[in-house]
Design a protein around this motif. Structure first.
Motif, PDB file in Angstrom:
ATOM      1  N   SER A  81     -27.041 142.333 -85.554  1.00 28.27           N
ATOM      2  CA  SER A  81     -27.234 143.638 -86.175  1.00 28.27           C
ATOM      3  C   SER A  81     -28.610 144.176 -85.800  1.00 28.27           C
ATOM      4  O   SER A  81     -29.458 143.457 -85.279  1.00 28.27           O
ATOM      5  CB  SER A  81     -27.120 143.517 -87.697  1.00 28.27           C
ATOM      6  OG  SER A  81     -28.179 142.730 -88.205  1.00 28.27           O
ATOM      7  N   GLU A  82     -28.835 145.443 -86.105  1.00 22.28           N
ATOM      8  CA  GLU A  82     -30.133 146.050 -85.813  1.00 22.28           C
ATOM      9  C   GLU A  82     -31.244 145.344 -86.591  1.00 22.28           C
ATOM     10  O   GLU A  82     -32.336 145.142 -86.090  1.00 22.28           O
ATOM     11  CB  GLU A  82     -30.110 147.537 -86.155  1.00 22.28           C
ATOM     12  CG  GLU A  82     -31.394 148.246 -85.813  1.00 22.28           C
ATOM     13  CD  GLU A  82     -31.347 149.727 -86.113  1.00 22.28           C
ATOM     14  OE1 GLU A  82     -32.278 150.426 -85.688  1.00 22.28           O
ATOM     15  OE2 GLU A  82     -30.400 150.186 -86.782  1.00 22.28           O
ATOM     16  N   GLU A  83     -30.938 144.934 -87.818  1.00 24.98           N
ATOM     17  CA  GLU A  83     -31.922 144.228 -88.641  1.00 24.98           C
ATOM     18  C   GLU A  83     -32.327 142.895 -88.005  1.00 24.98           C
ATOM     19  O   GLU A  83     -33.494 142.528 -88.015  1.00 24.98           O
ATOM     20  CB  GLU A  83     -31.340 143.990 -90.034  1.00 24.98           C
ATOM     21  CG  GLU A  83     -32.290 143.317 -90.988  1.00 24.98           C
ATOM     22  CD  GLU A  83     -31.664 143.150 -92.361  1.00 24.98           C
ATOM     23  OE1 GLU A  83     -31.711 142.024 -92.869  1.00 24.98           O
ATOM     24  OE2 GLU A  83     -31.130 144.126 -92.901  1.00 24.98           O
ATOM     25  N   GLN A  84     -31.370 142.171 -87.439  1.00 28.91           N
ATOM     26  CA  GLN A  84     -31.673 140.905 -86.775  1.00 28.91           C
ATOM     27  C   GLN A  84     -32.477 141.133 -85.501  1.00 28.91           C
ATOM     28  O   GLN A  84     -33.356 140.356 -85.175  1.00 28.91           O
ATOM     29  CB  GLN A  84     -30.388 140.154 -86.439  1.00 28.91           C
ATOM     30  CG  GLN A  84     -29.656 139.654 -87.656  1.00 28.91           C
ATOM     31  CD  GLN A  84     -28.273 139.133 -87.309  1.00 28.91           C
ATOM     32  OE1 GLN A  84     -27.564 139.727 -86.495  1.00 28.91           O
ATOM     33  NE2 GLN A  84     -27.891 138.037 -87.922  1.00 28.91           N
ATOM     34  N   ILE A  85     -32.181 142.188 -84.793  1.00 28.98           N
ATOM     35  CA  ILE A  85     -32.875 142.466 -83.537  1.00 28.98           C
ATOM     36  C   ILE A  85     -34.316 142.894 -83.801  1.00 28.98           C
ATOM     37  O   ILE A  85     -35.221 142.510 -83.080  1.00 28.98           O
ATOM     38  CB  ILE A  85     -32.125 143.550 -82.730  1.00 28.98           C
ATOM     39  CG1 ILE A  85     -30.805 142.967 -82.234  1.00 28.98           C
ATOM     40  CG2 ILE A  85     -32.954 144.059 -81.576  1.00 28.98           C
ATOM     41  CD1 ILE A  85     -29.885 143.969 -81.629  1.00 28.98           C
ATOM     42  N   LYS A  86     -34.538 143.652 -84.874  1.00 30.12           N
ATOM     43  CA  LYS A  86     -35.881 144.114 -85.205  1.00 30.12           C
ATOM     44  C   LYS A  86     -36.603 143.142 -86.132  1.00 30.12           C
ATOM     45  O   LYS A  86     -37.396 143.543 -86.967  1.00 30.12           O
ATOM     46  CB  LYS A  86     -35.810 145.492 -85.863  1.00 30.12           C
ATOM     47  CG  LYS A  86     -35.421 146.590 -84.910  1.00 30.12           C
ATOM     48  CD  LYS A  86     -35.501 147.925 -85.597  1.00 30.12           C
ATOM     49  CE  LYS A  86     -35.316 149.050 -84.620  1.00 30.12           C
ATOM     50  NZ  LYS A  86     -35.450 150.365 -85.269  1.00 30.12           N
ATOM     51  N   HIS A  87     -36.362 141.854 -85.970  1.00 31.69           N
ATOM     52  CA  HIS A  87     -36.912 140.820 -86.847  1.00 31.69           C
ATOM     53  C   HIS A  87     -38.436 140.833 -86.901  1.00 31.69           C
ATOM     54  O   HIS A  87     -39.038 140.920 -87.949  1.00 31.69           O
ATOM     55  CB  HIS A  87     -36.407 139.451 -86.387  1.00 31.69           C
ATOM     56  CG  HIS A  87     -36.925 138.315 -87.192  1.00 31.69           C
ATOM     57  ND1 HIS A  87     -38.117 137.710 -86.928  1.00 31.69           N
ATOM     58  CD2 HIS A  87     -36.417 137.693 -88.263  1.00 31.69           C
ATOM     59  CE1 HIS A  87     -38.329 136.760 -87.806  1.00 31.69           C
ATOM     60  NE2 HIS A  87     -37.308 136.724 -88.626  1.00 31.69           N
TER      61      HIS A  87
END
Length: 153
Positions: free
Chosen positions: A65-71
């Motif tokens: 997800s975008e949240e995982q990518i923008k960790h």
């Protein structure tokens, strides 16, 4: 893998996060130009769930997800306007001299870790546990019986 350069990259939710700029042995870098800041994402190759060819363009779909990518992120170039963001009296937003580049570092999924999957439009999640329901009334009953939580909200 060299053929992926210039391919469009999409998250698990279907949001475009940029184009592939470079590929190495276990990661690839996607780059997105923005109006105020550019984003650079370093993503593990293991996050690729599908590669599609549409005409003369290539699309890479990720299992993150975008949240995982923008960790985690750092400013590669440029600086944030910290005086304005900190609320210092008399400060004002300033036009940046040069564009910021924000570098995001994605973490590869662990072996035993479940990969997030997109929710069907008709699936409801309990916010207090991992239960999933097909109907909102089932979710309300579950909240009342198992968590003694308010219903109808």
């Amino acid at each position: 893998m060299a053929g992926f350069k210039g391919a469009e990259v999409y998250t698990l939710e279907g949001k475009k996060i940029g184009r592939v700029r470079e590929v190495d042995s276990s990661y690839f870098t996607a780059y997105r130009r923005g109006l105020v800041a550019d984003d650079e994402f370093r993503i593990p190759l293991s996050a690729i769930s599908a590669v599609e060819n549409e005409g003369n363009s290539t699309i890479i779909r990720l299992s993150m997800s975008e949240e995982q990518i923008k960790h985690g992120f750092e400013f590669s170039s440029g600086r944030p306007n910290s005086e304005f963001a900190s609320g210092i009296a008399g400060s004002e937003p300033k036009i940046p001299r040069d564009k910021q580049v924000i570098h995001y570092e994605s973490q590869p999924a662990n072996e035993g870790e479940a990969v997030a999957r997109p929710l069907p439009a008709s699936e409801y999640l309990c916010d207090m546990c991992d239960a999933r329901f097909d109907d909102s009334s089932e979710l309300q009953e579950h909240r009342a019986e198992h968590h003694k939580a308010p219903t109808g909200i």
